[in-house]
Enzyme design. Structure first.
Site, PDB file in Angstrom:
ATOM      1  CE  LYS A 138      -3.836  56.538  39.682  1.00  0.00           C
ATOM      2  NZ  LYS A 138      -4.712  56.358  38.996  1.00  0.00           N
ATOM      3  CB  CYS A 172      -2.667  49.599  34.673  1.00  0.00           C
ATOM      4  SG  CYS A 172      -3.360  51.436  34.323  1.00  0.00           S
TER       5      CYS A 172
END
Length: 312
Positions: free
Chosen positions: A46, A131
């Protein structure tokens, strides 16, 4: 005819080109181990931040008619957790480990990269410039001057090969501008295309409501929605980058999409929405379908068709 699905690049060998997209089945040791013991060819963590994050409020993921929408907000256990995982990972397993880094500031990224540099582990870093699901925080990858500045500072402290995860681009001028930035850094060896297509909106007509809570329902799209955009980004960066690898990500749910990504120039392929919905068994299924397509077409290796997409 025997089909060889392996790929060797950046000093690592993968038995096949598939692995998880960062963000899916990679937050905990248990999830990472599940990918590591599956048919996947590699594992990525992650995207980590300096400190642990809970991420955005639930519900923050929803299945949609043509894929998925999410606004996760980088929930993760903090970089020290993934550094410890990397220290204890079986690097002799034949499945390379990638570590995704996504600091909230440049300074946080430099702290984390120094830590991974000093650990001197045989894993590859992927710096997330893309992101789309942090409220109030712009994507660095859409600011070419800022991207150049970030990478200039990164290479001062991180002297190993690394890669970046990019947002989707939609204009030929932007492909060229970002490629010019990336080509300025020789130790930047690969790019991952693409992160989710940001700020889509999915509506449930029955409830007359959005389907996720953060950002009033806006979120990153994945799955079938993004396949054409992902393929365009893979093909363009494969053409424009000098001696760098491109990792395809977006819309892979079968061997057909994996084949398309590689045909467009991808060295390897990450699976996101399909993995979230189906679990790790999807890797074996997709690989079997990819091998069948190659056999039908008379291709023995991935290099036989990688980057050979025809134009008219």
């Amino acid at each position: 005819m025997a089909v060889d699905l392996s790929v060797s690049w950046l000093g690592v060998h993968m038995e096949n080109p598939l692995y998880n997209a960062s963000g899916v089945m990679c937050r905990s040791r248990e999830e990472l181990d599940a990918v590591a013991t599956s048919a996947a060819g590699a594992v990525i963590t992650k995207s980590c931040t300096l400190s642990p994050r809970e991420g955005n409020p639930e519900p923050r993921y929803a299945k949609a008619p043509f894929g998925s929408i999410n606004s996760m907000g980088l929930p993760n256990a903090g970089y020290e957790y993934y550094l410890d995982y990397a220290r204890n990972y079986d690097h002799a397993s034949g499945k390379p480990l990638f570590v995704s880094v996504s600091g909230m500031t440049l300074e946080e990224n430099l702290v984390m990269l120094k830590a991974f540099r000093d650990a001197d582990l045989p894993c590859l870093v992927e710096l997330n410039l893309s992101c789309p699901n942090l409220p109030g925080k712009a994507q660095i990858g859409y600011d070419f001057a800022a991207s150049s500045h970030v990478l200039s500072e990164v290479v001062k402290v991180y002297d190993k090969p690394f890669g970046v995860k990019l947002p989707p681009y939609f204009d030929p001028v932007h492909f060229a501008e970002m490629a010019s930035v990336l080509n300025s850094f020789p130790s930047l060896k690969y790019v991952t295309c693409i992160n989710s297509v940001g700020n889509g909106l999915v509506i449930d007509i029955d409830s007359e409501s959005v389907v996720i809570k953060p950002k009033a329902g806006l979120g990153g799209l994945g799955g079938d929605y993004v396949l054409p955009t992902a393929l365009a980004n893979v093909r363009e960066f494969s053409r424009l980058l000098d001696g760098k690898h491109v990792i395809g990500c977006g819309g892979i749910k079968s061997g057909r999409e994996a084949f398309m990504h590689i045909l467009a120039g991808a060295t390897a392929v990450q699976v996101g929405t399909c993995l979230y919905e189906e679990g790790v068994d999807c890797f074996a299924r997709i690989l079997g379908e990819l091998a069948a397509i190659m056999e039908d077409k008379g291709y023995r290796t991935l290099a036989d068709f990688r980057g050979t997409l025809k134009t008219m």
